[in-house]
Design an enzyme around this catalytic site. Structure first.
Site, PDB file in Angstrom:
ATOM      1  N   SER A 135       0.864  -1.191   0.000  1.00 48.18           N
ATOM      2  CA  SER A 135       0.000   0.000   0.000  1.00 48.18           C
ATOM      3  C   SER A 135       0.892   1.230   0.000  1.00 48.18           C
ATOM      4  O   SER A 135       2.057   1.177   0.414  1.00 48.18           O
ATOM      5  CB  SER A 135      -0.874   0.015   1.259  1.00 48.18           C
ATOM      6  OG  SER A 135      -1.582   1.227   1.354  1.00 48.18           O
ATOM      7  N   TYR A 148      -2.279  -0.342  10.806  1.00 45.65           N
ATOM      8  CA  TYR A 148      -2.356  -0.773   9.396  1.00 45.65           C
ATOM      9  C   TYR A 148      -1.054  -0.420   8.673  1.00 45.65           C
ATOM     10  O   TYR A 148      -0.503  -1.255   7.934  1.00 45.65           O
ATOM     11  CB  TYR A 148      -3.559  -0.095   8.721  1.00 45.65           C
ATOM     12  CG  TYR A 148      -3.729  -0.441   7.252  1.00 45.65           C
ATOM     13  CD1 TYR A 148      -4.210  -1.690   6.861  1.00 45.65           C
ATOM     14  CD2 TYR A 148      -3.417   0.478   6.247  1.00 45.65           C
ATOM     15  CE1 TYR A 148      -4.376  -2.015   5.525  1.00 45.65           C
ATOM     16  CE2 TYR A 148      -3.583   0.172   4.895  1.00 45.65           C
ATOM     17  CZ  TYR A 148      -4.064  -1.087   4.543  1.00 45.65           C
ATOM     18  OH  TYR A 148      -4.213  -1.400   3.210  1.00 45.65           O
TER      19      TYR A 148
HETATM   20  P1  NDP Z   1     -11.684  -5.835   0.008  1.00 42.76           P
HETATM   21  O1  NDP Z   1     -12.199  -5.732   1.414  1.00 42.76           O
HETATM   22  O2  NDP Z   1     -12.638  -5.644  -1.111  1.00 42.76           O
HETATM   23  O3  NDP Z   1     -10.939  -7.231  -0.215  1.00 42.76           O
HETATM   24  C1  NDP Z   1     -10.235  -7.873   0.812  1.00 42.76           C
HETATM   25  C2  NDP Z   1     -10.187  -9.349   0.458  1.00 42.76           C
HETATM   26  O4  NDP Z   1      -9.408 -10.021   1.448  1.00 42.76           O
HETATM   27  C3  NDP Z   1     -11.562  -9.991   0.448  1.00 42.76           C
HETATM   28  O5  NDP Z   1     -11.650 -10.842  -0.665  1.00 42.76           O
HETATM   29  C4  NDP Z   1     -11.585 -10.807   1.731  1.00 42.76           C
HETATM   30  O6  NDP Z   1     -12.371 -11.981   1.550  1.00 42.76           O
HETATM   31  C5  NDP Z   1     -10.112 -11.170   1.865  1.00 42.76           C
HETATM   32  N1  NDP Z   1      -9.760 -11.546   3.223  1.00 42.76           N
HETATM   33  C6  NDP Z   1      -9.706 -10.761   4.319  1.00 42.76           C
HETATM   34  N2  NDP Z   1      -9.381 -11.504   5.399  1.00 42.76           N
HETATM   35  C7  NDP Z   1      -9.240 -12.783   4.949  1.00 42.76           C
HETATM   36  C8  NDP Z   1      -8.939 -14.020   5.579  1.00 42.76           C
HETATM   37  N3  NDP Z   1      -8.686 -14.097   6.907  1.00 42.76           N
HETATM   38  N4  NDP Z   1      -8.884 -15.135   4.833  1.00 42.76           N
HETATM   39  C9  NDP Z   1      -9.140 -15.087   3.500  1.00 42.76           C
HETATM   40  N5  NDP Z   1      -9.414 -13.943   2.844  1.00 42.76           N
HETATM   41  C10 NDP Z   1      -9.481 -12.816   3.582  1.00 42.76           C
HETATM   42  O7  NDP Z   1     -10.513  -4.764  -0.074  1.00 42.76           O
HETATM   43  P2  NDP Z   1      -9.357  -4.487  -1.156  1.00 42.76           P
HETATM   44  O8  NDP Z   1      -9.645  -5.150  -2.428  1.00 42.76           O
HETATM   45  O9  NDP Z   1      -9.132  -3.041  -1.118  1.00 42.76           O
HETATM   46  O10 NDP Z   1      -8.102  -5.162  -0.431  1.00 42.76           O
HETATM   47  C11 NDP Z   1      -7.192  -6.007  -1.082  1.00 42.76           C
HETATM   48  C12 NDP Z   1      -5.771  -5.642  -0.667  1.00 42.76           C
HETATM   49  O11 NDP Z   1      -5.463  -4.355  -1.168  1.00 42.76           O
HETATM   50  C13 NDP Z   1      -5.538  -5.576   0.838  1.00 42.76           C
HETATM   51  O12 NDP Z   1      -4.299  -6.186   1.148  1.00 42.76           O
HETATM   52  C14 NDP Z   1      -5.465  -4.086   1.106  1.00 42.76           C
HETATM   53  O13 NDP Z   1      -4.701  -3.784   2.254  1.00 42.76           O
HETATM   54  C15 NDP Z   1      -4.814  -3.607  -0.176  1.00 42.76           C
HETATM   55  N6  NDP Z   1      -4.953  -2.186  -0.472  1.00 42.76           N
HETATM   56  C16 NDP Z   1      -6.192  -1.629  -0.669  1.00 42.76           C
HETATM   57  C17 NDP Z   1      -6.308  -0.268  -0.911  1.00 42.76           C
HETATM   58  C18 NDP Z   1      -7.635   0.407  -1.051  1.00 42.76           C
HETATM   59  O14 NDP Z   1      -7.695   1.657  -1.049  1.00 42.76           O
HETATM   60  N7  NDP Z   1      -8.738  -0.321  -1.200  1.00 42.76           N
HETATM   61  C19 NDP Z   1      -5.127   0.587  -1.015  1.00 42.76           C
HETATM   62  C20 NDP Z   1      -3.882  -0.108  -0.819  1.00 42.76           C
HETATM   63  C21 NDP Z   1      -3.815  -1.434  -0.576  1.00 42.76           C
HETATM   64  P3  NDP Z   1     -13.355 -12.641   2.638  1.00 42.76           P
HETATM   65  O15 NDP Z   1     -13.902 -11.547   3.487  1.00 42.76           O
HETATM   66  O16 NDP Z   1     -14.380 -13.331   1.762  1.00 42.76           O
HETATM   67  O17 NDP Z   1     -12.514 -13.627   3.375  1.00 42.76           O
END
Ligand code: NDP
Length: 242
Positions: A135, A148
């Site tokens: 990030s 975070y």
């Molecule tokens: P979302 O919340 O849309 O996606 C997060 C994903 O992670 C979901 O598919 C969720 O699936 C999965 N997840 C979370 N915890 C678990 C777990 N314990 N086991 C399996 N899967 C898990 O957010 P983003 O798409 O934004 O996030 C994706 C990545 O991008 C993250 O690492 C985030 O830190 C990073 N990021 C996002 C930014 C933003 O502005 N959105 C900016 C910079 C980085 P489920 O709940 O079904 O398990």
């Protein structure tokens, strides 16, 4: 396309960046193993060359079993995208130890565990790519982001360390560090005031990036010839200042 690009494993593929990456890699011809806890959302992507498994990414044995099963169907993984993550924002004094454990276990320890499953095989074969989603919060500090940011600075350090460990074997480690992206990531932030001010800032700069833009950046790194490693991509909305 027929899946001839080989198997790509994507964690956190049930929404946001992970789901967009699943669609983009499917279009590019990869076979997919899609992991997340929400099976229905994975199935709803409707991708035909994809194995969807409800797995908590923190459970290394369950992830290993799913990768083993997918490898039997599609061949050994060529790509791992360590994308699963959570972002419970708050001041440190307002957070619980459980939130810190969940943050570091999901954003850092699970990334290490998933990497450990695929790297020995990739290194033995002399080819493969691990993409870690860091990030911009792994470069700068933001209000309410302290824990975070701790996880995302760690993802940066881990990525560089892994890259050095894997480089001589011909395996690429790519760090993708997005700024604001339009996803469900704020779902674990309990304070509606924090969520509202975060979204108000995004609105004031003309909105967040589309997750498909991040997926394209990931594919760009993957599409380089194997002797070229894109070490990091930082991408954010043009008007995002920090
Ligand atoms: P979302 O919340 O849309 O996606 C997060 C994903 O992670 C979901 O598919 C969720 O699936 C999965 N997840 C979370 N915890 C678990 C777990 N314990 N086991 C399996 N899967 C898990 O957010 P983003 O798409 O934004 O996030 C994706 C990545 O991008 C993250 O690492 C985030 O830190 C990073 N990021 C996002 C930014 C933003 O502005 N959105 C900016 C910079 C980085 P489920 O709940 O079904 O398990």
């Amino acid at each position: 396309m027929n899946g001839g690009r080989g198997l790509a494993v994507i964690t956190g593929a049930s929404s946001g960046i992970g789901a967009a990456t699943a669609r983009r890699l499917d279009e590019a011809g990869y076979s997919l193993l899609l992991l997340a806890r929400r099976q229905t959302e994975l199935d709803q992507l409707g991708l035909t060359r994809a194995m969807c498994r409800s797995v908590d990414v923190r459970d290394q044995a369950a992830v290993a079993q799913a990768i083993d099963e997918a490898s039997k169907q599609f061949g050994e993984p060529k790509v791992l995208v360590n994308n699963a993550g959570i972002m419970p924002l708050a001041q440190i004094v307002d957070q619980t130890s459980q939130e810190w454990k969940d943050l570091f276990d999901t954003n850092c320890v699970a990334l290490l565990q998933c990497s450990q499953i695929v790297l020995p095989g990739m290194m033995a074969r002399g080819r493969g790519t691990v993409v870690n989603i860091g990030s911009i919060a792994g470069h700068s500090l933001y209000n309410n982001h302290t824990a975070y940011c701790g996880t995302k600075f760690a993802v940066g350090a881990i990525s560089e360390g892994l890259r050095r460990e894997a480089a001589a074997a011909g395996v690429r480690i790519v760090l993708v560090s997005p700024g604001l992206v339009a996803t469900d990531l704020l779902v674990t932030t309990r304070s509606s005031e924090i969520r509202d001010s975060y979204n108000a800032y995004a609105e004031s700069i003309g909105g967040k990036l589309d997750p498909a833009t991040v997926a394209s950046a990931i594919l760009y790194a993957l599409e380089q010839p194997p002797e070229v490693c894109i070490r990091e991509i930082v991408l954010a909305p043009t008007r995002q200042q920090g």
